[in-house]
Motif scaffolding. Structure first.
Motif, PDB file in Angstrom:
ATOM      1  N   GLU B 237       1.047  -1.135   0.011  1.00 33.68           N
ATOM      2  CA  GLU B 237      -0.123  -0.304   0.320  1.00 33.68           C
ATOM      3  C   GLU B 237       0.738   1.422   0.203  1.00 33.68           C
ATOM      4  OE1 GLU B 237      -1.167  -2.841   2.039  1.00 33.68           O
ATOM      5  OE2 GLU B 237      -2.374  -3.353   1.135  1.00 33.68           O
ATOM      6  N   ALA B 238       1.908   1.602   0.892  1.00 38.28           N
ATOM      7  CA  ALA B 238       3.323   2.131   0.767  1.00 38.28           C
ATOM      8  C   ALA B 238       2.853   2.626  -0.286  1.00 38.28           C
ATOM      9  CB  ALA B 238       3.826   2.494   1.658  1.00 38.28           C
ATOM     10  N   TYR B 239       3.668   2.138  -1.287  1.00 34.69           N
ATOM     11  CA  TYR B 239       4.670   1.993  -1.959  1.00 34.69           C
ATOM     12  C   TYR B 239       3.467   2.269  -3.638  1.00 34.69           C
ATOM     13  CZ  TYR B 239       7.064   1.457  -7.078  1.00 34.69           C
ATOM     14  OH  TYR B 239       6.892   1.564  -8.069  1.00 34.69           O
ATOM     15  N   LEU B 240       2.407   2.060  -3.480  1.00 37.61           N
ATOM     16  CA  LEU B 240       1.665   2.141  -4.080  1.00 37.61           C
ATOM     17  C   LEU B 240       0.995   3.670  -4.361  1.00 37.61           C
ATOM     18  CD1 LEU B 240      -0.805  -1.059  -5.348  1.00 37.61           C
ATOM     19  CD2 LEU B 240       1.471   0.321  -6.471  1.00 37.61           C
ATOM     20  N   VAL B 241       0.587   3.996  -2.698  1.00 36.76           N
ATOM     21  CA  VAL B 241       0.162   5.957  -3.075  1.00 36.76           C
ATOM     22  C   VAL B 241       0.921   6.424  -2.978  1.00 36.76           C
ATOM     23  CG1 VAL B 241      -1.291   6.957  -0.861  1.00 36.76           C
ATOM     24  CG2 VAL B 241      -1.834   4.719  -1.269  1.00 36.76           C
ATOM     25  N   ALA B 242       2.276   6.436  -2.334  1.00 39.47           N
ATOM     26  CA  ALA B 242       3.445   7.175  -2.492  1.00 39.47           C
ATOM     27  C   ALA B 242       4.389   7.280  -2.939  1.00 39.47           C
ATOM     28  CB  ALA B 242       3.578   7.933  -1.240  1.00 39.47           C
ATOM     29  N   GLY B 243       5.093   5.533  -4.055  1.00 43.12           N
ATOM     30  CA  GLY B 243       5.698   5.183  -4.799  1.00 43.12           C
ATOM     31  C   GLY B 243       7.081   5.122  -3.576  1.00 43.12           C
ATOM     32  N   SER B 244       8.182   5.178  -4.737  1.00 43.82           N
ATOM     33  CA  SER B 244       9.034   4.781  -4.129  1.00 43.82           C
ATOM     34  C   SER B 244      10.216   5.610  -3.416  1.00 43.82           C
ATOM     35  CB  SER B 244      10.733   4.693  -5.160  1.00 43.82           C
ATOM     36  OG  SER B 244       9.857   3.915  -6.040  1.00 43.82           O
ATOM     37  N   TYR B 245       9.775   6.909  -3.039  1.00 42.46           N
ATOM     38  CA  TYR B 245      10.770   7.826  -2.111  1.00 42.46           C
ATOM     39  C   TYR B 245       9.070   9.003  -1.481  1.00 42.46           C
ATOM     40  CZ  TYR B 245      14.904   6.833  -3.653  1.00 42.46           C
ATOM     41  OH  TYR B 245      16.276   6.550  -4.956  1.00 42.46           O
ATOM     42  N   PRO B 246       8.296   7.791  -0.420  1.00 47.36           N
ATOM     43  CA  PRO B 246       7.550   8.657   0.008  1.00 47.36           C
ATOM     44  C   PRO B 246       7.726   9.988   1.103  1.00 47.36           C
ATOM     45  CG  PRO B 246       7.648   6.963   0.982  1.00 47.36           C
ATOM     46  CD  PRO B 246       8.806   7.137   0.044  1.00 47.36           C
ATOM     47  N   ASP B 247       6.566  10.458   2.129  1.00 43.96           N
ATOM     48  CA  ASP B 247       7.204  11.260   2.755  1.00 43.96           C
ATOM     49  C   ASP B 247       7.773  11.263   3.586  1.00 43.96           C
ATOM     50  OD1 ASP B 247       6.956  13.704   4.070  1.00 43.96           O
ATOM     51  OD2 ASP B 247       6.625  12.363   6.122  1.00 43.96           O
ATOM     52  N   GLU B 248       8.972  11.324   4.011  1.00 42.35           N
ATOM     53  CA  GLU B 248      10.394  10.684   4.754  1.00 42.35           C
ATOM     54  C   GLU B 248       9.987  10.153   6.384  1.00 42.35           C
ATOM     55  OE1 GLU B 248      12.728  13.815   7.440  1.00 42.35           O
ATOM     56  OE2 GLU B 248      13.649  13.014   5.267  1.00 42.35           O
ATOM     57  N   SER B 249       8.473  10.400   6.655  1.00 42.30           N
ATOM     58  CA  SER B 249       7.894   9.941   7.566  1.00 42.30           C
ATOM     59  C   SER B 249       7.694   8.573   7.784  1.00 42.30           C
ATOM     60  CB  SER B 249       7.268  10.879   8.459  1.00 42.30           C
ATOM     61  OG  SER B 249       5.651  10.727   7.793  1.00 42.30           O
ATOM     62  N   MET B 250       7.108   7.782   6.667  1.00 40.84           N
ATOM     63  CA  MET B 250       6.695   6.484   5.624  1.00 40.84           C
ATOM     64  C   MET B 250       7.896   6.036   5.100  1.00 40.84           C
ATOM     65  SD  MET B 250       3.983   7.473   3.920  1.00 40.84           S
ATOM     66  CE  MET B 250       3.651   5.667   2.564  1.00 40.84           C
ATOM     67  N   TYR B 251       9.022   6.515   5.156  1.00 34.44           N
ATOM     68  CA  TYR B 251      10.143   5.797   4.383  1.00 34.44           C
ATOM     69  C   TYR B 251      10.463   4.392   5.481  1.00 34.44           C
ATOM     70  CZ  TYR B 251      14.072   5.007   1.464  1.00 34.44           C
ATOM     71  OH  TYR B 251      15.219   4.646   0.727  1.00 34.44           O
ATOM     72  N   LEU B 252      10.470   3.579   4.856  1.00 37.27           N
ATOM     73  CA  LEU B 252      10.216   1.716   5.554  1.00 37.27           C
ATOM     74  C   LEU B 252      11.814   1.029   5.169  1.00 37.27           C
ATOM     75  CD1 LEU B 252       7.223   0.577   5.876  1.00 37.27           C
ATOM     76  CD2 LEU B 252       7.945   1.877   7.734  1.00 37.27           C
ATOM     77  N   LEU B 253      12.088   0.251   5.650  1.00 38.03           N
ATOM     78  CA  LEU B 253      13.444  -0.682   5.864  1.00 38.03           C
ATOM     79  C   LEU B 253      12.775  -1.142   3.976  1.00 38.03           C
ATOM     80  CD1 LEU B 253      14.281  -2.203   8.671  1.00 38.03           C
ATOM     81  CD2 LEU B 253      15.504  -1.133   7.291  1.00 38.03           C
ATOM     82  N   GLN B 254      11.590  -1.372   3.682  1.00 39.01           N
ATOM     83  CA  GLN B 254      11.344  -2.282   3.029  1.00 39.01           C
ATOM     84  C   GLN B 254      11.720  -1.488   1.628  1.00 39.01           C
ATOM     85  OE1 GLN B 254      10.259  -2.001   5.362  1.00 39.01           O
ATOM     86  NE2 GLN B 254       7.763  -3.393   4.997  1.00 39.01           N
ATOM     87  N   HIS B 255      11.619   0.189   1.599  1.00 37.50           N
ATOM     88  CA  HIS B 255      11.724   1.299   0.272  1.00 37.50           C
ATOM     89  C   HIS B 255      12.939   1.033   0.189  1.00 37.50           C
ATOM     90  CE1 HIS B 255       8.034   3.002   2.101  1.00 37.50           C
ATOM     91  NE2 HIS B 255       7.668   3.539   0.706  1.00 37.50           N
ATOM     92  N   LEU B 256      13.957   0.667   0.829  1.00 33.14           N
ATOM     93  CA  LEU B 256      15.376   1.066   1.032  1.00 33.14           C
ATOM     94  C   LEU B 256      15.876   0.354   0.158  1.00 33.14           C
ATOM     95  CD1 LEU B 256      17.483   3.007   2.421  1.00 33.14           C
ATOM     96  CD2 LEU B 256      17.845   1.091   4.001  1.00 33.14           C
ATOM     97  N   PHE B 257      15.414  -1.546   0.906  1.00 34.00           N
ATOM     98  CA  PHE B 257      16.097  -2.104  -0.172  1.00 34.00           C
ATOM     99  C   PHE B 257      15.704  -2.271  -1.594  1.00 34.00           C
ATOM    100  CE2 PHE B 257      17.427  -6.277   2.629  1.00 34.00           C
ATOM    101  CZ  PHE B 257      17.264  -5.740   4.171  1.00 34.00           C
ATOM    102  N   ASN B 258      13.997  -1.728  -1.309  1.00 33.88           N
ATOM    103  CA  ASN B 258      13.962  -1.458  -2.865  1.00 33.88           C
ATOM    104  C   ASN B 258      14.213  -0.843  -4.296  1.00 33.88           C
ATOM    105  OD1 ASN B 258      11.160  -2.881  -5.010  1.00 33.88           O
ATOM    106  ND2 ASN B 258      11.349  -0.705  -5.032  1.00 33.88           N
ATOM    107  N   ASN B 259      15.146   0.649  -3.133  1.00 30.17           N
ATOM    108  CA  ASN B 259      14.901   1.917  -3.871  1.00 30.17           C
ATOM    109  C   ASN B 259      17.139   0.992  -3.398  1.00 30.17           C
ATOM    110  OD1 ASN B 259      13.590   2.714  -4.129  1.00 30.17           O
ATOM    111  ND2 ASN B 259      14.195   3.750  -2.438  1.00 30.17           N
ATOM    112  N   TRP B 260      17.640   0.599  -3.344  1.00 32.23           N
ATOM    113  CA  TRP B 260      19.019  -0.711  -3.379  1.00 32.23           C
ATOM    114  C   TRP B 260      18.655  -1.311  -4.297  1.00 32.23           C
ATOM    115  CZ3 TRP B 260      21.348  -1.481   2.767  1.00 32.23           C
ATOM    116  CH2 TRP B 260      21.690   0.692   3.153  1.00 32.23           C
ATOM    117  N   PHE B 261      18.757  -2.043  -4.452  1.00 31.53           N
ATOM    118  CA  PHE B 261      17.646  -3.466  -5.482  1.00 31.53           C
ATOM    119  C   PHE B 261      17.708  -2.166  -7.255  1.00 31.53           C
ATOM    120  CE2 PHE B 261      15.438  -5.800  -8.529  1.00 31.53           C
ATOM    121  CZ  PHE B 261      16.762  -7.298  -7.662  1.00 31.53           C
ATOM    122  N   VAL B 262      17.032  -1.188  -7.081  1.00 38.28           N
ATOM    123  CA  VAL B 262      16.757  -0.453  -8.265  1.00 38.28           C
ATOM    124  C   VAL B 262      18.630  -0.446  -8.593  1.00 38.28           C
ATOM    125  CG1 VAL B 262      15.823   1.024  -9.399  1.00 38.28           C
ATOM    126  CG2 VAL B 262      14.847  -0.195  -8.323  1.00 38.28           C
TER     127      VAL B 262
END
Lengths: 275, 295
Positions: B237-262
């Protein structure tokens, strides 16, 4: 009575998004533009009604008959979820049988290993999955999603619970009557533990129909994407189209949910039991 | 040992002959080895070596990860998210489950709570936007109720409130699951004990705190573990609503792993995956230890 009404009203909030999707998918473009204009202009507020003024099926028509891309993507989802589930059951049922019925060395260790693997989130296994899939040349194909998912140990665990509840004396009786082990598995184990298998299938389908992480990481070509990645790509100007696509995406899991609610609940409860 | 391999096993006094259980186990075991066990070991190895040169890197990747701003932010947010969500979800779940267990014919209401499980994250991204946008339905409601002025218009997804939207999403999605788990736990509490306490004149409240709750400790452990692991899926849900770089209050480890993977930061990913895996296993073992001691 009061309690019942309160619970019911809270429950309504939980299913409200579905009503928004259905009503939006039946609304004409002009009506949608009026209601959702605030999202684009940044002025005023979004409005909504659950009963469109001029209901229309035109979005569905366009989606199903004029957008071959949508059918491709829909088919991708069916393929990924279907083959994954078939593969899971093919691998998990015999493995669960072996763990539940036989005594052998390292059985306890294997069981712990399976439960441990089931608990790891995708982020932990993402890199290791990638390394294997890349080595096998599967990155960028559906198999990159299907194969690791088919080897998931979660269904093994659920089906194991079902087999565990079979009385040993029954299997013993079959053995005395001369039935082979394979036959016992096939004729006694599978039919009697079918509830566990169906639970695994229902939970699995809900999971694999809405995969995001795996296709996002391993599929670059949009023509291979499942519905769950395609939907968010639809722009706001095509809101009606997006609502209709969402409703169609929702139909298979909703269907499975209503048919399999008992199995779903049994499966969840089984996951919560501790041995 | 030889006899066991041939499938002869002693159990009590009965002697039985069968194909080696390995026949049943092999397909699954090969898959698990190939896709989980061996590559995981490879990831551990990689976390200590340089991918490009293949030379020993010691702990340098780990140092790099812990010094990384994004990692710190994501790790902190994930801890905060878990600390807020777990008690909230587990508590609310118990509350609803107890209420539901006292209502006759709760099947429909249970289905309503469970249904979000069946709604694909992709289908609700647009609905969430309609609700939580600056001009969305939530603000409209607040204005109508007189709690907000026309001009205030907070944008929930673009501010620190995004974190709470995520919390709400998680509870919305997982409450039904937790309720079903609690209901299973409640139904396992022997009815006779409750009945006996009632006969002795215990009030409903006292009955719950003194009799029912202590009997639910076992459920509490598994519900906490399962809710914890499901919390990682909120990324959808976080990714679909706010994308790879959401507001920093909801930047989770999942975003980080995804971005490092990219960006193919495989060294950092390996070290971070080992850390996350270790923390998760540690947390689960700790919970289990606590729980066993209680028994």
């Amino acid at each position: 009575m009061m309690r019942r009404i309160l619970l019911f009203l809270t429950g309504c909030i939980f299913v409200a998004p579905v009503l928004v999707l259905v009503s939006g998918s039946l609304m004409s473009r002009f009506e949608l533009g009026e209601y959702l204009g605030a999202l684009e202009t940044g002025e005023g507020f979004v409005g909504w009604t659950l009963f469109p003024l001029y209901p229309t099926f035109s979005h569905y028509g366009r989606l199903l008959f004029e957008t071959p891309q949508f059918l491709t993507v829909f088919w991708n989802s069916v393929k990924i979820a279907g083959i994954t589930l078939a593969g899971q059951l093919f691998l998990a049922a015999p493995a669960a049988w072996a763990l539940a019925v036989y005594h052998f060395r390292r059985r306890g260790f294997l069981l712990t290993l399976y439960v441990g693997l089931m608990l790891l989130p995708f982020q932990v296994t993402m890199l290791s999955n990638f390394l294997v899939l890349d080595g096998l040349g599967l990155i960028g194909t559906h198999w990159a999603i299907i194969l690791p998912a088919a080897c998931s140990t979660f269904p093994v665990f659920l089906i194991y619970r079902g087999f565990r509840s079979l009385p040993q004396s029954l299997l013993e009786a079959a053995r005395i009557d001369g039935a082979g082990e394979w036959r016992i598995f096939w004729k006694i184990g599978l039919p009697l533990a079918s509830n566990g298998i169906l639970s695994a299938a229902v939970l699995g389908f809900l999971e694999y129909w809405s995969l995001i992480e795996q296709p996002l990481a391993f599929l670059k070509d949009p023509s291979l994407w499942p519905l769950s990645l395609y939907l968010p790509e639809i722009s706001l100007e095509q809101a009606g189209y997006s609502f209709a696509a969402s409703v169609i995406t929702l139909i298979p899991p909703a269907f499975v949910f209503f048919i399999g609610q008992d199995y779903l609940e049994a499966g969840i409860a089984a996951a919560g039991l501790k041995e | 040992m030889r006899s066991k391999k041939n499938g002869i096993v002693r159990e009590g006094k009965a002697r039985r002959v069968f194909h080696s259980p390995l026949c049943f186990l092999a397909p699954s075991l090969i898959g698990v080895m190939l896709f989980s066990c061996l590559p995981s070991l490879d990831v551990v190895r990689r976390s200590f070596t340089n991918a490009a040169a293949g030379s020993w890197a010691g702990l340098s990747h780990y140092r790099e990860v812990f010094a990384n701003e994004a990692f710190r932010l994501a790790a902190w947010n994930t801890v905060r998210f878990t600390a807020v969500c777990l008690p909230l979800l587990v508590g609310l779940g118990l509350f609803v489950a107890v209420a539901l267990s006292k209502v006759r014919g709760g099947q429909t209401i249970r289905a309503m709570f469970l249904f979000p499980m069946a709604i694909p994250a992709a289908a609700i991204a647009l609905v969430w936007r309609m609700v939580f946008d600056a001009g969305g339905l939530l603000n409209l409601l607040l204005v109508r109720l007189g709690l907000l002025t026309q001009e205030a218009r907070p944008d929930y997804m673009g501010s620190g409130a995004a974190f709470w939207v995520l919390v709400f999403t998680y509870v919305w999605k997982n409450l039904g699951y937790t309720v079903v788990l609690w209901l299973a736990g409640l139904s396992a509490v022997p009815a006779e004990i409750a009945e006996a306490a009632r006969m002795d004149g215990a009030s409903e409240r006292r009955l719950f705190w003194r009799i029912i709750l202590p009997n639910l400790k076992g459920s509490l452990y598994t519900i906490t573990v399962l809710s914890f692991l499901n919390s990682f899926k909120v990324f959808r849900e976080a990714y679909l609503v706010a994308g790879s770089y959401p507001d920093e209050s909801m930047y989770l480890l999942q975003h980080l792993f995804n971005n490092w993977f990219v960006s193919m930061d495989l060294d950092k990913m390996a070290a971070a995956a080992v850390c996350l895996g270790a923390v998760l296993l540690g947390a689960i073992l700790l919970l289990q230890r606590l729980w066993d001691r209680e028994d």
